[in-house]
Design a protein around this motif. Structure first.
Motif, PDB file in Angstrom:
ATOM      1  N   LEU A  73       0.831  -1.212   0.000  1.00 16.35           N
ATOM      2  CA  LEU A  73       0.000   0.000   0.000  1.00 16.35           C
ATOM      3  C   LEU A  73       0.862   1.259   0.000  1.00 16.35           C
ATOM      4  N   LEU A  74       1.930   1.249   0.799  1.00 14.38           N
ATOM      5  CA  LEU A  74       2.797   2.425   0.843  1.00 14.38           C
ATOM      6  C   LEU A  74       3.491   2.627  -0.494  1.00 14.38           C
ATOM      7  N   GLY A  75       3.913   1.528  -1.121  1.00 13.33           N
ATOM      8  CA  GLY A  75       4.527   1.647  -2.445  1.00 13.33           C
ATOM      9  C   GLY A  75       3.581   2.276  -3.442  1.00 13.33           C
ATOM     10  N   GLU A  76       2.308   1.892  -3.399  1.00 15.76           N
ATOM     11  CA  GLU A  76       1.323   2.471  -4.308  1.00 15.76           C
ATOM     12  C   GLU A  76       1.140   3.959  -4.033  1.00 15.76           C
ATOM     13  N   ALA A  77       1.121   4.325  -2.744  1.00 16.84           N
ATOM     14  CA  ALA A  77       0.978   5.734  -2.389  1.00 16.84           C
ATOM     15  C   ALA A  77       2.195   6.547  -2.856  1.00 16.84           C
ATOM     16  N   LEU A  78       3.387   6.001  -2.658  1.00 15.15           N
ATOM     17  CA  LEU A  78       4.591   6.705  -3.093  1.00 15.15           C
ATOM     18  C   LEU A  78       4.578   6.928  -4.601  1.00 15.15           C
ATOM     19  N   TYR A  79       4.192   5.903  -5.344  1.00 12.10           N
ATOM     20  CA  TYR A  79       4.120   6.077  -6.798  1.00 12.10           C
ATOM     21  C   TYR A  79       3.079   7.134  -7.154  1.00 12.10           C
ATOM     22  N   GLU A  80       1.938   7.097  -6.516  1.00  5.16           N
ATOM     23  CA  GLU A  80       0.896   8.076  -6.825  1.00  5.16           C
ATOM     24  C   GLU A  80       1.389   9.491  -6.576  1.00  5.16           C
ATOM     25  N   PHE A  81       2.234   9.669  -5.558  1.00  4.59           N
ATOM     26  CA  PHE A  81       2.761  10.994  -5.256  1.00  4.59           C
ATOM     27  C   PHE A  81       4.060  11.277  -6.009  1.00  4.59           C
ATOM     28  N   ARG A 124     -10.768  18.677 -10.455  1.00  2.00           N
ATOM     29  CA  ARG A 124     -11.235  19.040  -9.113  1.00  2.00           C
ATOM     30  C   ARG A 124     -11.304  17.809  -8.204  1.00  2.00           C
ATOM     31  N   LEU A 125     -11.748  16.683  -8.750  1.00  2.00           N
ATOM     32  CA  LEU A 125     -11.754  15.460  -7.945  1.00  2.00           C
ATOM     33  C   LEU A 125     -10.316  15.014  -7.667  1.00  2.00           C
ATOM     34  N   GLY A 126      -9.433  15.144  -8.658  1.00  2.00           N
ATOM     35  CA  GLY A 126      -8.031  14.788  -8.452  1.00  2.00           C
ATOM     36  C   GLY A 126      -7.393  15.628  -7.370  1.00  2.00           C
ATOM     37  N   HIS A 127      -7.705  16.923  -7.326  1.00  2.00           N
ATOM     38  CA  HIS A 127      -7.154  17.786  -6.281  1.00  2.00           C
ATOM     39  C   HIS A 127      -7.672  17.372  -4.903  1.00  2.00           C
ATOM     40  N   ARG A 128      -8.953  17.071  -4.831  1.00  2.00           N
ATOM     41  CA  ARG A 128      -9.505  16.656  -3.534  1.00  2.00           C
ATOM     42  C   ARG A 128      -8.833  15.385  -3.032  1.00  2.00           C
ATOM     43  N   LEU A 129      -8.525  14.493  -3.943  1.00  2.00           N
ATOM     44  CA  LEU A 129      -7.879  13.239  -3.553  1.00  2.00           C
ATOM     45  C   LEU A 129      -6.361  13.382  -3.420  1.00  2.00           C
ATOM     46  N   GLY A 130      -5.786  14.454  -3.948  1.00  2.00           N
ATOM     47  CA  GLY A 130      -4.339  14.635  -3.889  1.00  2.00           C
ATOM     48  C   GLY A 130      -3.587  13.793  -4.903  1.00  2.00           C
ATOM     49  N   LEU A 131      -4.206  13.482  -6.033  1.00  2.00           N
ATOM     50  CA  LEU A 131      -3.604  12.588  -7.015  1.00  2.00           C
ATOM     51  C   LEU A 131      -2.556  13.300  -7.859  1.00  2.00           C
ATOM     52  N   VAL A 132      -1.536  12.556  -8.260  1.00  2.37           N
ATOM     53  CA  VAL A 132      -0.497  13.078  -9.147  1.00  2.37           C
ATOM     54  C   VAL A 132      -0.315  12.142 -10.340  1.00  2.37           C
ATOM     55  N   ARG A 147       2.406  20.283 -12.947  1.00  2.00           N
ATOM     56  CA  ARG A 147       3.472  20.641 -13.873  1.00  2.00           C
ATOM     57  C   ARG A 147       4.836  20.366 -13.233  1.00  2.00           C
ATOM     58  N   ALA A 148       4.989  20.748 -11.957  1.00  5.93           N
ATOM     59  CA  ALA A 148       6.263  20.510 -11.273  1.00  5.93           C
ATOM     60  C   ALA A 148       6.565  19.015 -11.187  1.00  5.93           C
ATOM     61  N   ALA A 149       5.525  18.219 -10.925  1.00  3.23           N
ATOM     62  CA  ALA A 149       5.719  16.773 -10.861  1.00  3.23           C
ATOM     63  C   ALA A 149       6.100  16.225 -12.228  1.00  3.23           C
TER      64      ALA A 149
END
Length: 937
Positions: A611-619, A800-808, A847-849
């Motif tokens: 789970l942490l690996g998935e979160a790290l990749y998402e961020f 807007r949904l992506g921002h609420r979830l914090g997705l990258v 953009r930074a990501a």
């Protein structure tokens, strides 16, 4: 309810005596020559010492150990016994011996305990140990003494793997009375082996003379030479002379040289340098001088591999005062040197008889009547049972003819071994029991089912469940409920939620007398089931509102029934929804605690890491995800549920792709496909196929993409009538793959037809991060269809949904196959919504990501430069060059293994060495580096 079993504080475990180096004694002859030779060879990969009993092998190594420790070396020790010829026992001892030096070495390897002893599991255990040792700083020597007890070919194979894979910092010392069946050819060619035989071990004349003078006082050079030549410098033979002469000397104030001659004749005839001479000597010179009761004590103690005073008292009962027992043990240790201290725990001192002396005593013991032998073993088993040492207790109970009592004891301790994470010991105990005793106890049959589940032997599980279902009486609600839990757990490991759902009414109907562990297991299974149905709030409520499992009044943290696993399942529910900020927080906390608890929390650690690996990749921390997961893949595949394995391989593939490692990205997907096929997991296979379709399209490999897409469609069609739960997942995957196919062929109308239903399906299942990605893809499709307003609205909803979830990464990966860059498109959308500062801020973050990811995935010239300093001595071996050539053909590990006739685990080890030598970190970089160096691959 089975009795609670816990080892008392400070008790010595059944394994501890064999994983500790013998105690050092004052040495009369320092053996400086031999110790210096060993010290000079301390950095060799392997030291092989071969010689008969009594030639000073162990004593020399104890002296060597003392000399090594000031040099910064750590030393692990494993003394083998006949029972270690069992593969599980040998591997367990190997792990335990290294744990004495540093528990961190064995943290990963211990997780394989109890999960099968097939060749793949054993090789993975060895590789886990090797990797952990390689990651340490400093040097580690591992002594394996009495190797002649190891005759099982599978145990030989396991040790050969350790020899072959040993990193430079691991130095193996193999000690045996006879020839060892191992291959050292490659190490010999590299001058990495020191082999010592009887010629090296025997005393020189000077050492023999020093020893005899230290023992006897004034000994003439002639007498010393005669005794040295009679014994050929054999240490034990000289010891026989010395002890016999000391006894003769104590009987007379005027010892004569003839005394040596009196002794020499019979010993010469018996060929003193043969260990068999010990038997006659012990009978004549030791046992004949003891009282009958003292001899009887020693004969009885020979039934045990180790002994202490209270055990000896128990073995003789009322026949011998306790004070006399202590006095005899002390006299044997100080005068005869045929008994050695192992360790002191509290007020108890543990001893081990000299192996030759013990064998002489065991000959006498075996000559006793069966009634006497069984009485001794009965006393031993009662003592070990009462002192919480179940492994030895079970062995003696079986020798005592009390198989039923042994089986009852195993049943009593099984739960505590599970809670402690000591599955390997539980497996060993079950293997000791006669099958008839296991079959006679429903409880033991349920434990056998649980171990079959741990070993992923699903065919055996099905057969065992069927028999138990027929044999457990309806009135035994507690055991029937345990069978229900295990049946559902098997379904979870088989990824068969539809079958597990059929057990839901029974899972909910826990009997009133169900213990807290059963309730914990139920809660975790229910959470998994509700998540598979998309009922995430309900899944979390089970964990927050359910009864917490307790052991001894404290929460049960480890095992699949524990609190840590429950917290992981809460994190998993958030991952399915796309709430990765929650996922990261929960998984970090659980992983830290689970890693501290070791094997008892193995399953929680695996799921938390996935789970942490998935979160790290998402961020967008692709490197962090790889660092976390790559060394855990082997354990995850053996220990965790299929959902963990799915997440690890898909995240690693995506991280490699983001970093420009295409070969590695495909290799991860192919390994997932192989895992899914091997265990019959169609949903995981569909995930692999869907991802491969996407990657093939991105590479322009349309034929390969089309073939995988056809397989994916066929898989969905087969699942729909029989596995509706899995079908929803596979259907969504297939539809997304078709959308990617349409986009890659610029069939935007075709993509537009599929996307609305697909968005609705994902929304219905609660997969919000998929909804974000699909809405952005729909926006890009509408953009290419010149439907600006629809594109704007779809993009706004997704962003807007992506921002609420914090997705990258979900956003960055949305443009795969599109000509339009998703970030440029998002910037255009944000400009039209100039009043929305939050949206603009989110797009800036994206953009930074994107820019950071672009730097990471740049061509690898810099990485290749790192390898430019590779020295000529680090050139690839012939086998490694062959592995690289097969890598260049994009073959996965399994196909490389088949081509070369080696195991996939060996391929992985070769890859690790290749990467290190070339200064690279991926398959792509390795292939490019070899070409750059002009190596013919």
């Amino acid at each position: 309810m089975s009795q609670r079993w816990s080892a008392p504080s400070g008790s010595v475990t059944g394994a501890s005596s064999r994983v500790m180096a013998p105690r050092s004694k004052t040495r009369i002859v320092a053996r400086e020559r031999l110790v210096a030779q060993l010290l000079e060879a301390r950095r060799k990969r392997c030291i092989v010492i071969q010689g008969p009993a009594g030639c000073g092998k162990t004593a020399a190594l104890v002296a060597w150990r003392e000399a090594l420790l000031p040099l910064g070396f750590d030393l692990a020790w494993l003394t083998l016994a006949p029972e270690d010829d069992d593969l599980a026992s040998f591997v367990g001892g190997l792990v335990a011996s290294l744990a004495q030096v540093d528990p961190a070495i064995c943290r990963e390897a211990a997780l394989f305990g109890g999960r099968g002893v097939d060749d793949e599991a054993v090789e993975r255990t060895v590789i886990a140990l090797v990797r952990a040792i390689a990651s340490r700083s400093g040097e580690l020597a591992l002594v394996i003494d009495d190797l002649d007890h190891l005759t099982n070919p599978r145990s030989h194979r396991a040790l050969q793997w350790l020899i072959d894979y040993a990193p430079p910092g691991l130095h193996l010392v193999l000690v045996s009375r006879g020839a060892t069946p191992f291959s050292f050819g490659r190490l010999r060619d590299q001058d990495l082996v020191l082999e010592l035989g009887m010629r090296d071990l025997r005393f020189t004349f000077a050492e023999s003379a020093d020893y005899l003078r230290a023992q006897l006082g004034d000994v003439s050079e002639r007498d010393a030479r005669d005794m040295h030549e009679l014994t050929d410098g054999w240490v034990a033979g000289l010891q026989l002379f010395a002890l016999h002469l000391k006894r003769r000397k104590s009987a007379s104030d005027t010892p004569r040289a003839a005394e040596a001659n009196d002794l020499a004749d019979p010993l010469t005839r018996a060929q003193l340098h043969d260990a068999r001479a010990f038997g006659d000597y012990f009978e004549r010179a030791v046992l004949s001088r003891l009282t009958p009761s003292e001899v009887e004590l020693l004969v009885r103690t020979s039934a045990c591999a180790r002994l202490c005073s209270s055990l000896c008292v128990a073995l003789v009962g009322d026949e011998h005062p306790a004070g006399d027992v202590l006095a005899l043990l002390a006299r044997l240790e100080t005068d005869n040197l045929f008994i050695a201290q192992i360790e002191r725990v509290g007020n108890a001192t543990w001893y081990r008889l000299n192996p030759l002396f013990r064998e002489t005593l065991r000959e006498r013991f075996r000559a006793r009547s069966e009634t006497v032998q069984r009485a001794v073993h009965h006393a031993a088993w009662c003592w070990f049972r009462d002192h919480d040492l179940p492994e030895e207790a079970v062995r003696h109970a079986l020798h005592a003819g009390e198989a039923a009592a042994a089986a009852d004891l195993v049943l009593a301790v099984a739960r505590d071994l599970q809670v402690a994470g000591d599955l390997r010991k539980l497996v060993a105990l079950l293997h000791l029991l006669p099958q008839a005793e296991i079959e006679a106890r429903i409880g033991l049959r349920l434990w056998r089912l649980q171990l079959e589940l741990y070993a992923r032997d699903f065919d055996a599980c099905a057969a065992t469940i069927a028999r138990l279902d027929a044999d457990i009486p309806a009135r035994d609600t507690r055991e029937r409920y345990r069978l229900t839990l295990l049946r559902a757990a098997v379904d979870a490991q088989r990824d068969h939620a539809d079958s597990a759902m059929a057990s839901l009414p029974q899972l909910l109907a826990a009997p009133a007398d169900a213990d807290s562990i059963a309730i914990g297991a139920r809660n975790n299974l229910l959470s998994w089931l509700y998540m598979r149905r998309g009922e995430y709030d309900h899944a979390r409520a089970i964990q927050h509102d359910g009864t917490r499992p307790l052991i001894g009044g404290a929460p049960l943290m480890g095992t699949s029934a524990g609190v840590l696993n429950g917290r992981c399942l809460v994190g998993y529910s958030y991952a399915l929804e796309g709430e990765f900020l929650q996922v990261e927080r929960i998984s970090r906390e659980v992983l830290a605690e689970a890693d501290q608890r070791g094997s008892s929390a193995a399953e929680a650690a695996c799921l938390a890491a996935a789970l942490l690996g998935e979160a790290l990749y998402e961020f967008n921390d692709c490197a962090g995800a790889r660092r976390l997961l790559e060394d855990r893949v082997d354990v995850l595949e053996r220990v965790s549920i299929p959902d963990s394995v799915l997440r690890v391989h898909t995240v690693l593939s995506a991280a490699h792709w983001a970093q420009g490692h295409r070969l590695d990205a495909f290799a991860c997907l192919e390994r997932l496909e192989d895992y899914a096929s091997r265990h019959g997991l169609p949903r995981l296979l569909a995930h692999s196929l869907a991802a491969q379709v996407q990657r093939h399209l991105q590479c322009g490999q349309f034929d390969a993409a089309e073939a995988d897409l056809a397989r994916l469609d066929a898989k969905a069609a087969r699942l729909r009538p029989t596995r509706p739960d899995a079908w929803h997942d596979v259907h969504a995957l297939a539809e997304r793959a078709h959308v990617s196919w349409c986009v890659a062929h610029e069939d935007y109308e075709g993509a537009a037809l599929r996307l609305p239903a697909l968005v609705a399906l994902c929304a219905e299942r609660g997969w919000q991060h998929h909804v974000v990605q699909l809405r952005l893809q729909a926006a890009l499709v509408d953009h290419h269809r010149n439907r600006a307003d629809a594109a704007q609205q779809a993009a706004l909803a997704g962003l807007r949904l992506g921002h609420r979830l914090g997705l990258v990464r979900s956003v960055l990966d949305a443009d795969a196959g599109f000509a339009t860059n998703v970030i440029e498109f998002a910037e255009a959308v944000a400009r039209r919504e100039s009043a929305d500062a939050v949206l603009a801020f989110y797009v800036d973050r994206l953009r930074a990501a994107r820019d950071a990811a672009a730097i990471v995935s740049m061509p690898k010239e810099k990485a290749l430069e790192r390898g430019a300093a590779a020295s000529a001595t680090e050139a690839l071996s012939e086998r490694e060059t062959r592995v690289v050539s097969l890598l260049a053909q994009a073959l996965p590990n399994k196909k490389i293994a088949r081509t070369l006739g080696i195991s996939p685990e060996t391929v992985k080890w070769h890859l690790k060495n290749i990467y290190g030598k070339l200064g690279v970190s991926s398959r792509d970089e390795a292939v490019a580096r070899v070409r750059d160096l002009g190596i013919d691959a």
